[in-house]
Enzyme design. Structure first.
Site, PDB file in Angstrom:
ATOM      1  CG  ASP A  41     -69.363  -5.777 -20.700  1.00  0.00           C
ATOM      2  OD1 ASP A  41     -68.916  -6.511 -19.788  1.00  0.00           O
ATOM      3  OD2 ASP A  41     -69.855  -6.229 -21.747  1.00  0.00           O
ATOM      4  CG  ASN A  94     -62.528  -9.277 -15.641  1.00  0.00           C
ATOM      5  OD1 ASN A  94     -62.152 -10.281 -15.040  1.00  0.00           O
ATOM      6  ND2 ASN A  94     -63.773  -9.133 -16.060  1.00  0.00           N
ATOM      7  CE1 TYR A 160     -60.129 -18.365 -21.009  1.00  0.00           C
ATOM      8  CE2 TYR A 160     -59.242 -20.437 -20.182  1.00  0.00           C
ATOM      9  CZ  TYR A 160     -59.776 -19.182 -19.951  1.00  0.00           C
ATOM     10  OH  TYR A 160     -59.935 -18.739 -18.674  1.00  0.00           O
ATOM     11  CE  LYS A 164     -57.824 -15.956 -20.057  1.00  0.00           C
ATOM     12  NZ  LYS A 164     -58.026 -14.511 -19.773  1.00  0.00           N
ATOM     13  CB  THR A 197     -68.076 -16.220 -15.786  1.00  0.00           C
ATOM     14  OG1 THR A 197     -67.293 -17.026 -16.683  1.00  0.00           O
ATOM     15  CG2 THR A 197     -67.330 -16.070 -14.464  1.00  0.00           C
TER      16      THR A 197
END
Length: 287
Positions: A41, A94, A160, A164, A197
Site C-alpha cells: 500500500d 487491487n 473512473y 474500469k 471503502t
C-alpha cells in the site's frame, strides 16, 4: 474432492491497496488460507495495521510500500518480494481511486493520477510479476479489481468509469494471452458492487457544487448500502481460487448490469441514465 484452498498454504500472495477496504479483506482471506501475504500500500501506517491484525490472528504477513502510479515503485516491490520470498503464486491488482468531476474540469494531475493508479497500476503489476510466475511453471492466479461500473456509464465519474471499462478489456486480453502461452495462470476480473471503502475519500476531484454533492452522495450510498470490505473479500477470494474469470460480490446486480450493457450496445442506443439515477442527482426526468 481436494480443497483448492489447501493448495495455497505456504505460497505467496501480493495484494496492492491492501491497507484498507477490499484489499485488506483479501489479505485476511489469503492469510487464513495459510499464505505468506505481502500487504502492499502507499499508506505505510495502514499496511502495518493490517499486518499487525493478521499476525495477531496467527497469520503470516509483511507490509511493503508501493505507489502503483509509479512503474518504478512497482518494479521495486517485485524485486523486494522476489528477493525475500521467491516466486509469487497470487497477485491481486487491487489498488484504485475514484475521482469525481466534469471531465473537462479535472486537472491534468487528477486525470493522470486516476488513470495511472486504476489502469497502469495493474498493467505494470502484471509486467513486474507475471514473468516470474510463468518461469516457475506452477499454478498461479492474477486477479484485477475492475468494477460493475465497467459495465455502465455515469456522468461526473467519467475518469473512473472509463478506467474500469479498460480494466475489463485488459483482463479479457490477458486471459487470452495466458491461454496462448499454455500457462497454468488463472486470470480473474473482479467486479465489486456496492462496497463501503475509502475509494471516494482517497480520490478527490472537482470542487464545484455538483461534483462535491455527487461525491458525498455516492460515498454515503456506499457506506449505508454497501457491504464491508471483508465481506466482499470473503465472496471474492473463493471464486478467484476456483479459477472463475468473472468474479462478483453481487451476482444479480452484475447480471443486470451486463444485460443492460449488452442491450445498449446491440441496439446502438443513445447514452441515457435510469430515472432513479437522474432523480438521485437532483435532475428532472426527460419527457
Amino acid at each position: 474432492m481436494s480443497d483448492p484452498l489447501a493448495a495455497l498454504k505456504g505460497n505467496v500472495a501480493v495484494i496492492t491497496g491492501a491497507g484498507s477496504g477490499i484489499g485488506e479483506g483479501l489479505a485476511h482471506c489469503a492469510a487464513a488460507a495459510g499464505m505468506q501475504v505481502v500487504v502492499a500500500d502507499i499508506a505505510a501506517d495502514r499496511a502495518e495495521s493490517v499486518v499487525d491484525a493478521i499476525c495477531q490472528a496467527g497469520g503470516d504477513a509483511t507490509a511493503m510500500h508501493v505507489d502503483v502510479a509509479s512503474p518504478e515503485s512497482i518494479d521495486a516491490l517485485a524485486k523486494a518480494v522476489h528477493k525475500r520470498f521467491g516466486s509469487v503464486t497470487m497477485l491481486f491488482n487491487n489498488a484504485g481511486v475514484e475521482t469525481v468531476g466534469f471531465s473537462w474540469e479535472l486537472s491534468s494531475e487528477q486525470w493522470e493520477k486516476t488513470l495511472q493508479i486504476n489502469i497502469h497500476g495493474a498493467i505494470h503489476g502484471v509486467r513486474a510479476f507475471a514473468p516470474g510466475m510463468l518461469a516457475s511453471g506452477r499454478r498461479a492466479w492474477i486477479a484485477n479489481t475492475c468494477s460493475i461500473g465497467g459495465l455502465g456509464m455515469m456522468p461526473l465519474q467519467t475518469s473512473y468509469i472509463l478506467s474500469k471499462h479498460a480494466m475489463i478489456s485488459y483482463s479479457e486480453c490477458l486471459f487470452l494471452e495466458m491461454q496462448l502461452k499454455g500457462a497454468p495462470i488463472h486470470v480473474s476480473a473482479i467486479l465489486p458492487g456496492p462496497v463501503a471503502t475509502r475509494i471516494f475519500a482517497d480520490g478527490g476531484g472537482g470542487q464545484d457544487e455538483g461534483s462535491v454533492q455527487h461525491r458525498a452522495l455516492m460515498d454515503a450510498m456506499l457506506h449505508s448500502d454497501g457491504i464491508s470490505g471483508m465481506e466482499a473479500a470473503q465472496r471474492i477470494f473463493p471464486q478467484v481460487v476456483a479459477g472463475a474469470f468473472w468474479v462478483s460480490t453481487h451476482p444479480e446486480v452484475t447480471q443486470q448490469m451486463a444485460a443492460g450493457r449488452a442491450q445498449h450496445l446491440s441496439t446502438l442506443s443513445t447514452p441515457a441514465l435510469p430515472a432513479e439515477i437522474l432523480a438521485s442527482m437532483g435532475l428532472a426526468v426527460p419527457g
